[in-house]
Design a protein around this motif. Structure first.
Motif, PDB file in Angstrom:
ATOM      1  N   GLY A 163      -2.164  19.596   6.429  1.00 39.80           N
ATOM      2  CA  GLY A 163      -2.376  18.412   7.246  1.00 39.80           C
ATOM      3  C   GLY A 163      -1.318  17.342   7.106  1.00 39.80           C
ATOM      4  N   VAL A 164      -0.350  17.541   6.184  1.00 36.02           N
ATOM      5  CA  VAL A 164       0.697  16.538   5.988  1.00 36.02           C
ATOM      6  C   VAL A 164       1.871  16.840   6.912  1.00 36.02           C
ATOM      7  N   ARG A 165       2.314  15.814   7.619  1.00 38.55           N
ATOM      8  CA  ARG A 165       3.492  15.923   8.472  1.00 38.55           C
ATOM      9  C   ARG A 165       4.517  14.908   7.997  1.00 38.55           C
ATOM     10  N   LEU A 166       5.699  15.378   7.669  1.00 40.15           N
ATOM     11  CA  LEU A 166       6.740  14.512   7.115  1.00 40.15           C
ATOM     12  C   LEU A 166       7.964  14.546   8.020  1.00 40.15           C
ATOM     13  N   ARG A 167       8.524  13.365   8.311  1.00 37.36           N
ATOM     14  CA  ARG A 167       9.719  13.313   9.144  1.00 37.36           C
ATOM     15  C   ARG A 167      10.616  12.165   8.679  1.00 37.36           C
ATOM     16  N   ALA A 168      11.875  12.287   8.986  1.00 37.11           N
ATOM     17  CA  ALA A 168      12.833  11.251   8.614  1.00 37.11           C
ATOM     18  C   ALA A 168      12.652  10.026   9.498  1.00 37.11           C
ATOM     19  N   ILE A 216       8.649   9.171   6.794  1.00 34.97           N
ATOM     20  CA  ILE A 216       7.321   8.776   7.259  1.00 34.97           C
ATOM     21  C   ILE A 216       6.404   9.986   7.127  1.00 34.97           C
ATOM     22  N   ALA A 217       5.286   9.801   6.446  1.00 31.19           N
ATOM     23  CA  ALA A 217       4.316  10.884   6.277  1.00 31.19           C
ATOM     24  C   ALA A 217       2.991  10.475   6.901  1.00 31.19           C
ATOM     25  N   GLU A 218       2.324  11.427   7.504  1.00 31.72           N
ATOM     26  CA  GLU A 218       1.003  11.192   8.089  1.00 31.72           C
ATOM     27  C   GLU A 218      -0.006  12.050   7.341  1.00 31.72           C
ATOM     28  N   THR A 219      -0.796  11.400   6.490  1.00 32.22           N
ATOM     29  CA  THR A 219      -1.803  12.081   5.676  1.00 32.22           C
ATOM     30  C   THR A 219      -2.572  11.032   4.898  1.00 32.22           C
ATOM     31  N   ASP A 220      -3.726  11.417   4.377  1.00 27.68           N
ATOM     32  CA  ASP A 220      -4.491  10.513   3.531  1.00 27.68           C
ATOM     33  C   ASP A 220      -4.135  10.669   2.060  1.00 27.68           C
ATOM     34  N   ASP A 221      -3.335  11.675   1.698  1.00 25.23           N
ATOM     35  CA  ASP A 221      -3.041  11.964   0.304  1.00 25.23           C
ATOM     36  C   ASP A 221      -1.565  12.306   0.179  1.00 25.23           C
ATOM     37  N   LEU A 222      -0.694  11.266   0.017  1.00 20.80           N
ATOM     38  CA  LEU A 222       0.741  11.526   0.122  1.00 20.80           C
ATOM     39  C   LEU A 222       1.564  11.052  -1.052  1.00 20.80           C
ATOM     40  N   GLY A 223       1.018  10.287  -1.967  1.00 20.55           N
ATOM     41  CA  GLY A 223       1.840   9.658  -3.013  1.00 20.55           C
ATOM     42  C   GLY A 223       2.651  10.643  -3.819  1.00 20.55           C
ATOM     43  N   GLY A 224       1.986  11.621  -4.442  1.00 18.35           N
ATOM     44  CA  GLY A 224       2.687  12.592  -5.276  1.00 18.35           C
ATOM     45  C   GLY A 224       3.652  13.441  -4.475  1.00 18.35           C
ATOM     46  N   PHE A 225       3.236  13.827  -3.264  1.00 18.77           N
ATOM     47  CA  PHE A 225       4.097  14.643  -2.414  1.00 18.77           C
ATOM     48  C   PHE A 225       5.391  13.906  -2.079  1.00 18.77           C
ATOM     49  N   LEU A 226       5.287  12.632  -1.712  1.00 20.79           N
ATOM     50  CA  LEU A 226       6.486  11.866  -1.380  1.00 20.79           C
ATOM     51  C   LEU A 226       7.393  11.709  -2.595  1.00 20.79           C
ATOM     52  N   LEU A 227       6.814  11.485  -3.775  1.00 19.64           N
ATOM     53  CA  LEU A 227       7.636  11.401  -4.986  1.00 19.64           C
ATOM     54  C   LEU A 227       8.412  12.701  -5.203  1.00 19.64           C
ATOM     55  N   ARG A 228       7.711  13.823  -5.159  1.00 22.11           N
ATOM     56  CA  ARG A 228       8.372  15.112  -5.412  1.00 22.11           C
ATOM     57  C   ARG A 228       9.419  15.425  -4.336  1.00 22.11           C
ATOM     58  N   HIS A 229       9.111  15.022  -3.098  1.00 21.83           N
ATOM     59  CA  HIS A 229      10.083  15.212  -2.021  1.00 21.83           C
ATOM     60  C   HIS A 229      11.345  14.396  -2.313  1.00 21.83           C
ATOM     61  N   ALA A 230      11.168  13.152  -2.753  1.00 21.24           N
ATOM     62  CA  ALA A 230      12.314  12.300  -3.084  1.00 21.24           C
ATOM     63  C   ALA A 230      13.102  12.883  -4.258  1.00 21.24           C
ATOM     64  N   PHE A 231      12.378  13.358  -5.300  1.00 20.92           N
ATOM     65  CA  PHE A 231      13.071  13.959  -6.442  1.00 20.92           C
ATOM     66  C   PHE A 231      13.985  15.091  -5.980  1.00 20.92           C
ATOM     67  N   ALA A 232      13.457  15.966  -5.119  1.00 16.82           N
ATOM     68  CA  ALA A 232      14.223  17.131  -4.661  1.00 16.82           C
ATOM     69  C   ALA A 232      15.449  16.710  -3.857  1.00 16.82           C
ATOM     70  N   ARG A 233      15.296  15.725  -2.980  1.00 18.22           N
ATOM     71  CA  ARG A 233      16.419  15.303  -2.150  1.00 18.22           C
ATOM     72  C   ARG A 233      17.525  14.662  -2.985  1.00 18.22           C
ATOM     73  N   PHE A 234      17.140  13.816  -3.947  1.00 21.37           N
ATOM     74  CA  PHE A 234      18.157  13.192  -4.791  1.00 21.37           C
ATOM     75  C   PHE A 234      18.814  14.211  -5.719  1.00 21.37           C
TER      76      PHE A 234
END
Length: 277
Positions: A163-168, A216-234
């Motif tokens: 259910g999570v949708r992530l876009r730049a 930008i993420a659309e979901t009710d549960d995104l904190g950890g996912f966004l952190l891990r996504h940022a870790f991977a990109r950096f």
């Protein structure tokens, strides 16, 4: 104890200011962490009148103290930074007095009767905190600066939860949306100063920001996912560490979220406050 003459800073002083801040970084946290681009962005901030709201001291050409003052509240809240080398505290005191004198004038220009001045300092700063206390300053909050080591072989992009949708953040409309989300998310947080969209863009140095690193993420549960996504990109870009600041009194559970995702305390920062009229 030596003293040095104070004068306003200019954009041409960016290399000297960067050198000073990195010297203080080495003393306070063990390594230099200030880049010149950040200093240049601060010196060109549209809410800062360098002629009246900045101070720089040089001793035989060496920068020994620097302090900017700015107003983002449009009211009584005024912010300052205070950087001084340990062997030039007398100069630091003169700079602090100049700031304390200037702050009420900025607040009065906003129609306020007093200035509530905030200063963020490392919990073990080069600034003399005993002097601050003597002059009526007190600590009203503490923040921790966290960091985490990165490894491109380990920090791979996480699989998005169902259910999570992530876009730049790719368009002007996206940036407007990020601004709205930011203002709403932090509205009840300590020391938050709401900003109109254009002032927010200036404050984050939008012209120099890599917007591909804003999502930008659309979901009710995104904190950890966004952190891990940022870790991977950096990590993929060759960064060996990543960091962020967190309020120690944060009531949203953010410190626990950061800890679960491998972030540890790098250093801590106190918010000092003084009320002047």
């Amino acid at each position: 104890m030596p003293t040095a003459d104070l004068r306003p800073a200019t954009l041409a002083d960016a290399p000297a200011v960067t050198a000073l801040l990195n010297e203080i970084d080495r003393i306070e946290i063990g390594r230099p962490e200030t880049d010149q681009h950040t200093v240049e962005a601060d010196l060109t901030h549209q809410q800062r009148d360098l002629a009246q709201d900045s101070w720089l001291a040089l001793d035989a050409g060496r920068p020994v103290a620097y302090g900017p003052l700015w107003d983002e509240s449009g009211g009584e809240r005024i912010d300052i930074d205070h950087y001084v080398l340990p062997d030039h505290r007398r100069t630091g005191l003169r700079m602090l007095i100049a700031m304390e004198t200037r702050a009420p004038a900025r607040a009065r220009a906003n129609g306020a009767e007093r200035a509530v001045v905030h200063l963020h300092l490392n919990t073990r700063p080069t600034t003399d905190t005993a002097l601050l206390a003597e002059r009526g300053w007190s600590v009203v909050r503490t923040h921790r600066v966290l960091r985490r080591a990165l490894d491109p072989a380990v920090d791979l992009p996480p699989e998005a939860p169902a259910g999570v949708r992530l876009r730049a953040c790719a368009t002007e409309a996206d940036r407007v949306r990020v601004h709205e989300l930011y203002q709403r998310s932090f509205a009840q947080h300590f020391d938050f100063q709401p900003r109109p969209y254009r002032l927010w863009l200036d404050a984050i140095d939008a012209a120099g920001l890599d917007w591909s690193l804003v999502w930008i993420a659309e979901t009710d549960d995104l904190g950890g996912f966004l952190l891990r996504h940022a870790f991977a990109r950096f990590a993929a870009r060759g960064r060996d560490t990543v960091g962020l600041g967190v309020d120690t009194a944060n009531a949203t559970g953010a410190p626990r979220l950061h800890g679960r995702n491998g972030m540890t305390v790098h250093f801590a920062v106190d918010t000092w406050e003084a009320v002047t009229a």
